[in-house]
Design an enzyme around this catalytic site. Structure first.
Site, PDB file in Angstrom:
ATOM      1  CB  SER A 203      43.056  39.079  37.642  1.00 46.32           C
ATOM      2  OG  SER A 203      41.713  39.188  38.015  1.00 46.32           O
ATOM      3  CE  LYS A 206      41.094  36.562  40.294  1.00 44.91           C
ATOM      4  NZ  LYS A 206      40.261  37.202  39.321  1.00 44.91           N
ATOM      5  CE1 TYR A 331      40.073  37.424  43.962  1.00 42.90           C
ATOM      6  CE2 TYR A 331      38.293  38.968  44.382  1.00 42.90           C
ATOM      7  CZ  TYR A 331      39.119  38.311  43.498  1.00 42.90           C
ATOM      8  OH  TYR A 331      39.014  38.538  42.148  1.00 42.90           O
ATOM      9  CE1 TYR A 383      40.359  38.317  33.851  1.00 42.38           C
ATOM     10  CE2 TYR A 383      41.678  39.626  32.361  1.00 42.38           C
ATOM     11  CZ  TYR A 383      41.229  39.351  33.632  1.00 42.38           C
ATOM     12  OH  TYR A 383      41.670  40.093  34.685  1.00 42.38           O
ATOM     13  CB  VAL A 401      40.787  45.030  35.818  1.00 41.60           C
ATOM     14  CG1 VAL A 401      39.686  44.209  35.246  1.00 41.60           C
ATOM     15  CG2 VAL A 401      40.943  44.833  37.291  1.00 41.60           C
TER      16      VAL A 401
HETATM   17  N1  GLN Z   1      39.235  42.973  41.737  1.00 43.89           N
HETATM   18  C1  GLN Z   1      38.716  42.472  40.523  1.00 43.89           C
HETATM   19  C2  GLN Z   1      37.565  41.527  40.766  1.00 43.89           C
HETATM   20  O1  GLN Z   1      37.666  40.638  41.575  1.00 43.89           O
HETATM   21  C3  GLN Z   1      39.829  41.787  39.811  1.00 43.89           C
HETATM   22  C4  GLN Z   1      39.390  41.320  38.513  1.00 43.89           C
HETATM   23  C5  GLN Z   1      40.429  41.289  37.482  1.00 43.89           C
HETATM   24  O2  GLN Z   1      41.562  41.755  37.551  1.00 43.89           O
HETATM   25  N2  GLN Z   1      39.968  40.757  36.428  1.00 43.89           N
HETATM   26  O3  GLN Z   1      36.519  41.660  40.180  1.00 43.89           O
END
Ligand code: GLN
Length: 581
Positions: A203, A206, A331, A383, A401
């Site tokens: 993430s 992003k 993505y 988050y 994550v």
């Molecule tokens: N690849 C994960 C997802 O899209 C990334 C999520 C994350 O880092 N929170 O669910």
């Protein structure tokens, strides 16, 4: 760990024999280097005498009239600059040449005469002067690193949290991994722990992709497809905002939408190439990889992301013509890009530096894109802990994550933290602890510097007794050196961009004299400085542009006058340098 000049790898690579002084400096290559010294801009030459004295005081032997290279390199490393820094490339190349000529393999004892020393460093003089005049953003970098070491060690003892396990590739990450890497807006580097172990961005991609997409589409178009409101829900929750848009680009739905808005007309392969190249520029050519196993796993375990994409398609969220599966693949590919803590720190530093990579000077992102990105990282980056993080740490950040946290201290530095065990919110336990401890020592919280606030926190950015004169010196010097990124920092730090030195010279005078068109444009358009200030000889920047034969700069001044309704004067006959019209 602390930067230590004499242990740097690149220095060790420089190996030949014996000690010597500068007699060998008379050969072609050295002559060529000296010629480069002669080609320096008038402003740099004007300040050279002070610089020379300074270097001599620091590393020179007055009796022998020599400079000790080892002392110089050790002091250089203590400023936070690395031998691999692209801004020092010429210095290290010249040094190798000189070493070979002198047949010297021992840097401890390598002394050069004064001219040879200057010819080694002359091409990187601007950055070296800055480094040695305490003008980097963190002047006492070693002192700052001591604090970072302490925080690193204290977080190392934190064994809380669980490594993400929704795909086997992440579940296999070792919970012991712990890395901290810092890169300041002046390219000062600190690294500790597993800083060269690759991990996937997840993430943390992003905000970076969002910033790139903003540059491609502009804010209005972007936000006609994705909101800017914290969702208050889980990052992958199946919901849209009141306008039927994904809440923001930091949660999965918004990030899938962002991916859909990056070069949608290109083929999947070309889109990947484009984005990979952008990420590489962000990292200044430091480590960037792609983890195919993670990509395949993500794709395999992506029921929720597919559900989100179909839900958005059902609600007509995507631009017309969006290829859903290709967008999801894209993505997943973005989540599977690999960095190391070191390259991540450079990416974060590029955000901290308004989109210009501090090491390469590459304007990777627009300043508006960075501003929007930092705003959303601030409110939505951690988050369901984002509100608390904004309250307690007060800095833009994004976690993923894999255990990565990108932390940005605007106009100061970027930090990449990596430790896989996550807390209940999905943020790296050690990463969050590090951020907390950092702002408990330093006044980095966004609102730590309110007027009238009494704080015992330490500000590592305070240059001891930095006077207006020093700020002005740096402003004029950076202008002469064509350092747009330094100028932007001055502008963001509320430096008076119209300030005049003892002779009434302004940054605009210097920029037009040196022919730095981009800077002239920046001063006139962004900083909106007056186009025709007069120095003590009555000369305006227009006079300078004409005298030194920079017609493009002269035109920029004229355009600005016309825009402001100021009459363009006939050129003055005053001349400080005896240049006739
Ligand atoms: N690849 C994960 C997802 O899209 C990334 C999520 C994350 O880092 N929170 O669910």
């Amino acid at each position: 760990m602390l930067p230590e000049g004499d242990e740097d790898e690149d220095e060790e690579n420089i190996t030949t024999t014996a000690t010597a002084t500068g007699d060998a400096a008379s050969d072609d290559e050295l002559e060529q280097m000296s010629r480069k010294l002669g080609e320096m801009s008038p402003f740099v030459r004007q300040h050279l005498i002070h610089v020379e004295n300074r270097f001599f005081d620091m590393f020179g032997d007055k009796e022998k009239q020599t400079i000790n290279i080892n002392k110089f390199l050790t002091a250089l490393a203590a400023t936070g600059m690395r031998p691999s820094d692209p801004r020092l490339k010429e210095t290290y190349t010249n040094l190798k040449k000189v070493q070979e000529k002198m047949a010297s393999n021992d840097l401890q004892t390598l002394d050069t005469d004064y001219d040879t020393f200057m010819s080694i460093i002359c091409e990187n003089l601007e950055v070296l002067v800055k480094a040695f005049s305490s003008s980097f953003i963190i002047p006492d970098f070693r002192g700052f690193c001591h604090h970072l070491d302490q925080i690193y060690n204290s977080c190392k003892n934190n064994t809380n949290g669980k490594v993400a396990s929704y795909i086997p590739q992440l579940a296999r990450l070792k919970s012991e991994h712990w890395a901290v890497s810092v890169c300041t807006v002046d390219g000062q580097r600190y690294s500790n722990g597993d800083v060269n172990v690759p991990f996937t961005l997840q993430s943390c991609s992003k905000p970076l992709t969002y910033a790139m997409a903003l540059g491609l589409n502009g804010t209005d178009t972007m936000h006609s497809y994705v909101g800017m409101e914290p969702s208050g829900r889980y990052f992958n929750e199946l919901c849209l905002d009141y306008n039927n848009k994904p809440h923001n680009p930091m949660i999965n739905a918004g990030a899938i939408m962002t991916a859909a808005l990056v070069k949608p007309h290109l083929s999947a392969a070309d889109r990947f190439d484009f984005i990979f190249n952008m990420y590489r520029r962000l990292a200044g050519d430091e480590f960037l990889g792609f983890n195919n196993a993670v990509f395949l796993s993500e794709k395999e375990c992506a029921d929720r992301n597919f559900a989100l994409a179909y839900f958005m398609r059902e609600n007509k969220c995507f631009p017309e013509g969006t290829r859903l599966h290709e967008t999801l693949d894209f993505y997943f590919q973005l989540c599977s890009l690999e960095i190391t803590a070191e390259s991540g720190a450079v990416m974060a530093a590029t955000l901290a530096n308004g989109g210009i990579n501090p090491l390469t000077g590459d304007p990777v992102l627009t300043v508006d894109a960075v501003r929007n990105t930092l705003t959303l990282m601030h409110s939505c980056g951690m988050y369901n802990y984002s509100g608390q993080f904004a309250f307690k740490v007060g800095l833009p950040s994004k976690s993923g994550v894999s255990g990565c946290v990108l932390l940005v201290i605007p106009n100061t530095m970027g930090i990449c933290l990596w430790s896989p065990p996550l807390d209940n919110n999905g943020n790296s336990c050690r990463g969050v602890q590090f951020c907390m401890e950092l702002v408990s020592r330093f006044n980095f919280h966004n609102f730590d510097n309110l007027r009238g606030q009494y704080t015992t926190k330490f500000d590592p950015r305070t240059v001891k007794a930095e006077s207006n004169a020093q700020i002005l010196f740096d402003l004029l010097f950076s202008t002469a050196a064509g350092d747009l990124s330094a100028l932007r920092r001055h502008w963001l730090s509320a430096t008076d961009m119209e300030a005049q030195d003892y002779d009434g010279r302004t940054a605009l005078h210097v920029a037009t004299s040196e022919g730095h068109e981009e800077i002239v444009e920046y001063l006139l358009i962004v900083c909106e400085v007056q186009p025709l200030p007069k120095d003590r000889w009555g000369r305006t920047p227009l006079d300078d542009a004409i005298s030194f034969n920079h017609p493009c700069c002269a035109n920029l001044i004229r355009e600005s006058c016309n825009k402001k309704g100021i009459e363009v004067p006939s050129v003055s006959t005053n001349s400080i340098l005896g240049v006739s019209q």
